[in-house]
Enzyme design. Structure first.
Site, PDB file in Angstrom:
ATOM      1  N   LYS A   1       0.836  -1.202   0.000  1.00  0.00           N
ATOM      2  CA  LYS A   1       0.000   0.000   0.000  1.00  0.00           C
ATOM      3  C   LYS A   1       0.871   1.252   0.000  1.00  0.00           C
ATOM      4  O   LYS A   1       1.998   1.214   0.484  1.00  0.00           O
ATOM      5  CB  LYS A   1      -0.871   0.020   1.265  1.00  0.00           C
ATOM      6  CG  LYS A   1      -2.053  -0.917   1.249  1.00  0.00           C
ATOM      7  CD  LYS A   1      -2.881  -0.767   2.518  1.00  0.00           C
ATOM      8  CE  LYS A   1      -4.044  -1.743   2.538  1.00  0.00           C
ATOM      9  NZ  LYS A   1      -5.025  -1.515   1.482  1.00  0.00           N
TER      10      LYS A   1
ATOM     11  N   ARG B   1     -10.551 -11.390   1.902  1.00  0.00           N
ATOM     12  CA  ARG B   1     -11.358 -12.496   1.353  1.00  0.00           C
ATOM     13  C   ARG B   1     -10.613 -13.818   1.448  1.00  0.00           C
ATOM     14  O   ARG B   1     -11.221 -14.877   1.544  1.00  0.00           O
ATOM     15  CB  ARG B   1     -11.765 -12.148  -0.082  1.00  0.00           C
ATOM     16  CG  ARG B   1     -10.616 -11.954  -1.022  1.00  0.00           C
ATOM     17  CD  ARG B   1     -10.993 -11.205  -2.291  1.00  0.00           C
ATOM     18  NE  ARG B   1     -11.048  -9.756  -2.090  1.00  0.00           N
ATOM     19  CZ  ARG B   1     -11.386  -8.871  -3.026  1.00  0.00           C
ATOM     20  NH1 ARG B   1     -11.735  -9.289  -4.230  1.00  0.00           N
ATOM     21  NH2 ARG B   1     -11.404  -7.581  -2.771  1.00  0.00           N
TER      22      ARG B   1
HETATM   23  N1  BES Z   1      -8.373  -3.602   4.313  1.00  0.00           N
HETATM   24  C1  BES Z   1      -8.448  -3.220   2.946  1.00  0.00           C
HETATM   25  C2  BES Z   1      -9.714  -2.438   2.626  1.00  0.00           C
HETATM   26  C3  BES Z   1      -9.770  -1.026   3.107  1.00  0.00           C
HETATM   27  C4  BES Z   1      -9.037  -0.033   2.487  1.00  0.00           C
HETATM   28  C5  BES Z   1     -10.615  -0.688   4.142  1.00  0.00           C
HETATM   29  C6  BES Z   1      -9.135   1.263   2.917  1.00  0.00           C
HETATM   30  C7  BES Z   1     -10.701   0.623   4.566  1.00  0.00           C
HETATM   31  C8  BES Z   1      -9.972   1.599   3.965  1.00  0.00           C
HETATM   32  C9  BES Z   1      -8.438  -4.450   2.050  1.00  0.00           C
HETATM   33  O1  BES Z   1      -7.676  -5.495   2.498  1.00  0.00           O
HETATM   34  C10 BES Z   1      -7.890  -4.030   0.735  1.00  0.00           C
HETATM   35  O2  BES Z   1      -6.742  -3.684   0.687  1.00  0.00           O
HETATM   36  N2  BES Z   1      -8.717  -4.067  -0.297  1.00  0.00           N
HETATM   37  C11 BES Z   1      -8.321  -3.684  -1.588  1.00  0.00           C
HETATM   38  C12 BES Z   1      -8.870  -4.691  -2.557  1.00  0.00           C
HETATM   39  C13 BES Z   1      -8.354  -4.529  -3.956  1.00  0.00           C
HETATM   40  C14 BES Z   1      -6.887  -4.851  -4.023  1.00  0.00           C
HETATM   41  C15 BES Z   1      -9.132  -5.427  -4.878  1.00  0.00           C
HETATM   42  C16 BES Z   1      -8.900  -2.288  -1.872  1.00  0.00           C
HETATM   43  O3  BES Z   1     -10.034  -2.020  -1.468  1.00  0.00           O
HETATM   44  O4  BES Z   1      -8.189  -1.479  -2.437  1.00  0.00           O
HETATM   45 MN    MN Z   2      -5.642  -5.315   1.864  1.00  0.00          MN
END
Ligand code: BES
Ligand code: MN
Ligand code: ZN
Length: 502
Positions: free
Chosen positions: A282, A356
């Site tokens: 990230k 997931r």
């Molecule tokens: N924990 C995150 C989702 C999230 C991001 C919650 C920001 C709250 C604020 C999750 O694990 C994630 O990183 N999801 C990705 C999925 C994508 C790679 C398909 C996302 O939402 O960017």
């Molecule tokens: Mn994630």
């Protein structure tokens, strides 16, 4: 803070502060009228001089009002009478407590419960008052070396009801108060776990907390180690754990409030104690907030706490898959293919779609409880924040009736949720050239494709998914966990023990 319900009139209160409401423009509620009468129009005079219009969010403290037995009267603005509903009530209570904490009052008598609202009875208003009041005193200062001095003085809160009803109503009000306290306690636990630093709140820490709850409330706890997960074939969960030095855990808590033959509700909570994204790292900005990626797990522990406290006659199982998501020499790479416990193979195209991956194995594990219903709770997608903001939790389900039941509980608990579709049309986005399914479905409809992924593992039972990415915590100056959706989940379970009102 201690609460009690009093069936008395406001002018009889020997309280440090009597709290009454005023509608806009300058319209006294019944309780305010009673205070006005005994003080020979003192309150009306104040309004007349233009000091209080009754606008939402406004408040006015009056000292030593003539003829009254109380030290103070707090006037709380309620906004327009015709628009006064759930939100208006909760806002008024929030304003009342915020203002009370600014005074020196150690006790208060609130006469807001009796204000009529469209569809809510006194019981609803009592439980909401308790929840909002407890929220107003929540602090997370256990990681500070010095604790703030100016803690709220308020100790005792009387919830005044002028026209208390019959015996049955009195009993219902008492139950509502206990329910509010139980929900507040569950929320506090969820908030504490969420707010804790991720070097403290590790998977091992979460497991220890669950074991502690098991001891306090006489629950059954089982903690699976990575070795156990290997034996069960949880290749998906383990794929996320590979990059971390902290051992992953799968925590199971069981609360049996009824005969064992009654099928349990199973709650599955995402417990990523820190989400760096893994190799699909990230960006740095606000990454600290990824300590909240275990708020689903925290809400499961919070809900079980509330249910166990109330000794609700229901069977409930909580399953928490928990790990960090870290990069490292041993970490899962984009392109890796793993085999889940269900036997389905997964192509991991993005290691940041890890929620997931841990949930799917936990959802397969849930089958062994022959569940009546399974609900998973997860900070799953940034896309959900884009779709619903920080107001509503995303709700997706493979069962119409269950979705409606959850929507009803959501409204009842004033803990908003909104349903998104789970149509098969979206499943195509998860096609993989190399495995049974890919773990991402592209940018379009990210919340829905995430739920579609989970739906491949929930075919054997009624299931709903709550995406709390936008609702589990607040960012910015007021950064902190919200304790949501403990109210929704608890209300849902309480609703099940009562006659269905759908
Ligand atoms: N924990 C995150 C989702 C999230 C991001 C919650 C920001 C709250 C604020 C999750 O694990 C994630 O990183 N999801 C990705 C999925 C994508 C790679 C398909 C996302 O939402 O960017
Ligand atoms: Mn994630
Ligand atoms: Zn995550």
């Amino acid at each position: 803070m201690k609460f009690s319900i009093k069936s008395e009139n406001p002018e009889k209160q020997r309280s440090a502060c009597v709290v009454v409401g005023v509608f806009e423009p300058r319209k006294l509620t019944d309780a305010a009228l009673a205070m006005d009468k005994i003080s020979n129009g003192y309150i009306g005079g104040i309004l007349h001089s233009g000091d209080m219009e009754g606008k939402t969010g406004s408040a006015l403290v009056l000292h030593n009002v003539p003829n009254t037995l109380c030290e103070r009267i707090l006037l709380v603005g309620l906004g327009k009478e015709g628009e006064f509903g759930d939100k208006g009530y909760r806002d008024a209570v929030r304003t009342a407590f915020k203002t009370l904490h600014e005074t020196g009052a150690a006790d208060a008598a609130l006469f807001l419960t009796g204000i009529p609202t469209e569809k809510r009875d006194n019981a609803w208003k009592i439980s909401q008052t308790v929840i909002v009041a407890m929220e107003s005193i929540y602090r997370f200062d256990r990681l500070k070396s010095k604790v703030e001095e100016n803690k709220p003085r308020l100790r005792e809160v009387n919830l005044g009801i002028m026209n208390s009803g019959n015996q049955a109503e009195l009993a219902a009000n008492e139950v509502a108060m206990q329910q509010g306290l139980a929900i507040a306690e569950g929320m506090n636990l969820a908030k504490d776990l969420g707010n804790l630093a991720p070097n403290i709140c590790t998977p091992t820490y979460l497991a220890e907390q669950a074991a502690g709850l098991a001891k306090t409330y006489k629950l059954k706890v089982t903690i699976l180690e990575e070795k156990d997960m290997e034996n069960l074939g949880m290749g998906s969960l383990l794929a996320v754990a590979r990059g971390s030095r902290q051992p992953a855990k799968l925590v199971v808590l069981e609360y049996w409030g009824r005969a064992k033959k009654d099928k349990p509700v199973v709650l599955v909570g995402k417990g990523i104690t820190f989400d760096t994204g893994g190799i699909s790292l990230k960006p740095a900005a606000e990454m600290d907030e990824m300590k909240y990626d275990m708020c689903g797990a925290a809400s499961v522990l919070g809900t079980i706490t509330a249910i166990a406290r109330m000794r609700l006659p229901i069977n409930l199982v909580g399953i928490i898959p928990t790990t960090e998501n870290m990069p490292g020499g041993n970490a899962t790479k984009p392109g890796d293919v793993v085999t889940s416990m269900s036997g389905q193979t997964i192509e991991i195209l993005n290691t940041d779609a890890e929620g997931r991956l841990i949930l799917c194995d936990a959802l397969t594990y849930a089958e062994r409880y022959d569940p009546e219903t399974v609900i998973d709770i997860a900070t799953l997608t940034g896309a959900c924040v884009i779709a619903l903001g920080h107001v509503a939790t995303g709700l997706l389900s493979n069962d119409e009736e269950l979705a409606e039941e959850l929507m009803h509980a959501s409204s009842q608990a004033a803990d908003r949720a909104w349903r998104l579709p789970l149509w098969d049309d979206y499943q195509e986005q998860l096609k993989s050239n190399f495995a049974d399914i890919a773990n991402i479905g592209g940018r379009a409809a990210g919340t829905i494709t995430a739920a579609c992924f989970l739906s491949r593992f929930t075919k054997k039972y009624r299931w709903a998914h709550l995406d709390i990415a936008g609702t589990a915590w607040k960012s910015g100056k007021e950064k902190g966990a919200t304790g949501r959706p403990v109210p929704l989940l608890t209300q849902f379970l309480v609703g099940r023990t009562m006659k269905k009102t759908l």
